[in-house]
Design a protein around this motif. Structure first.
Motif, short mmCIF file in Angstrom:
data_model
loop_
_atom_site.label_atom_id
_atom_site.label_comp_id
_atom_site.label_asym_id
_atom_site.label_seq_id
_atom_site.Cartn_x
_atom_site.Cartn_y
_atom_site.Cartn_z
N TYR A 50 0.92 -1.05 0.04
CA TYR A 50 0.09 0.12 -0.22
C TYR A 50 1.04 1.08 0.22
O TYR A 50 0.72 2.06 -0.88
CB TYR A 50 -0.81 -0.14 1.17
CG TYR A 50 -1.75 1.33 1.38
CD1 TYR A 50 -2.80 1.56 0.81
CD2 TYR A 50 -1.36 2.26 2.35
CE1 TYR A 50 -3.58 2.74 0.76
CE2 TYR A 50 -2.01 3.32 2.60
CZ TYR A 50 -3.07 3.79 1.67
OH TYR A 50 -3.74 4.94 1.96
N LYS A 89 1.63 4.00 -2.69
CA LYS A 89 1.24 5.42 -2.74
C LYS A 89 2.30 6.62 -2.97
O LYS A 89 1.94 7.45 -3.41
CB LYS A 89 0.58 5.51 -1.45
CG LYS A 89 -0.10 7.01 -1.05
CD LYS A 89 -1.07 6.71 0.24
CE LYS A 89 -1.58 8.19 0.34
NZ LYS A 89 -2.47 8.23 1.75
N TYR A 90 3.31 6.09 -2.38
CA TYR A 90 4.50 6.99 -2.08
C TYR A 90 5.57 6.86 -3.20
O TYR A 90 6.53 7.70 -3.38
CB TYR A 90 5.00 7.21 -0.76
CG TYR A 90 4.01 7.64 0.30
CD1 TYR A 90 3.58 9.06 0.26
CD2 TYR A 90 3.58 6.69 1.06
CE1 TYR A 90 2.78 9.40 1.28
CE2 TYR A 90 2.56 6.87 1.95
CZ TYR A 90 2.11 8.40 1.81
OH TYR A 90 1.30 8.71 3.00
#
Lengths: 218, 80
Positions: free
Chosen positions: B34, B38-39
């Motif tokens: 996750y 996301k980053y």
């Protein structure tokens, strides 16, 4: 051998807002195709659609008349410079050039400031230096076509001129699709210049078209 | 880090902790997936430009990490 990239039949909308609907452009080996357009007209979306990383209802992307849906799986056909930094910060210059199978000595001759940085991870580079490495790697990548989204942003004028010379040399072997708001450079480089406006591409014939289509005030 | 922590816990508490450590590892792999997605999504373009797909990246890294975890547990069990 000459190769051809043709794009049309693209339809993209976000909610009820139609972004791209009447697109056609063609890029061939030896050509630099410029795409200009106001902010929010869908230039980056168009590149992502060609690359296959943005899914749309309909599109037709053809390399030498063969349809390709996921161009990102074929770096031999096309490479893509996104408008943001994309190289992992932990990688060194040497590693990046090795990954892209490029000659680092040629790069260091063109950009001697990097000689002392060859073994440093690029997290230690300035934003402009990182961008130079990224732009160079994609321009020189061993693909038939390269798409460059804002390659000149964050790069100082003297380096931009160097890149323009490199592009003019590299286009003998491949085709380029470029967009940038530093439009004078794009106008100067492009063999075919398209304006993207209200979801449609317009092939310009003279610089007055840029004004007619509302992109600049000359 | 997670694997090292799991091995230490496995060494300390033995086979009874296996089930909890297994699910802890699965949950942390999910969290890693996750947060990386996301980053670090921009860095995917680097690998795609080299012809390495997202699927190949995820399957290879998560599978290798999980294999190291299982292998380390087996070794710890034998040497404990």
């Amino acid at each position: 051998m000459n190769h051809k990239l043709e794009v049309d039949g693209i339809f993209l909308e976000f909610g009820n807002r139609k972004i791209l609907s009447d697109i056609y452009f063609k890029c061939e080996t030896g050509n630099i195709c410029g795409i200009l357009g106001r902010n929010g007209q869908g230039k980056s979306c168009l590149m992502n659609i060609v690359y296959g990383s943005l899914k749309v209802e309909s599109k037709s992307i053809r390399f030498d008349n063969n349809s390709i849906f996921k161009a990102y799986k074929r770096p031999d056909l096309i490479t893509y410079l996104p408008q943001f930094n994309f190289i992992p910060k932990s990688l060194t210059l040497k590693r990046i050039f090795s990954d892209f199978d490029l000659d680092i000595t040629e790069f260091l001759e063109s950009f001697p400031d990097f000689k002392i940085k060859a073994k440093q991870p690029i997290r230690e580079f300035s934003g402009g230096q990182r961008r130079i490495v990224e732009v160079y790697a994609i321009i020189k990548s061993k693909s038939l076509f390269s798409m460059l989204d804002e390659p000149f942003s964050h790069i100082m004028p003297i380096q931009i001129e160097k890149f323009k010379q490199i592009l003019k040399k590299e286009k003998e072997k491949k085709g380029f699709l470029i967009t940038d708001h530093m439009y004078r450079h794009i106008v100067d480089l492009s063999d075919n210049l398209y304006i993207l406006k209200e979801g449609k591409t317009y092939l310009t014939k003279e610089s007055e078209d840029l004004q007619t289509l509302g992109y600049v005030k000359l | 880090m997670i694997t090292v922590a799991c091995i230490w816990l496995f060494y300390k508490y033995g086979i009874s902790s296996y089930s909890a450590l297994f699910w802890l590892k699965i949950v942390t792999l999910g969290l890693i997936y996750y947060f990386v997605k996301k980053y670090k999504s921009k860095e995917i373009y680097y690998y795609q430009n080299l012809g390495i797909s997202k699927t190949t990246l995820w399957v290879s890294t998560l599978a290798i990490d999980f294999c190291i975890f299982i292998g380390s547990l087996i070794l710890t069990y034998h040497f404990r």
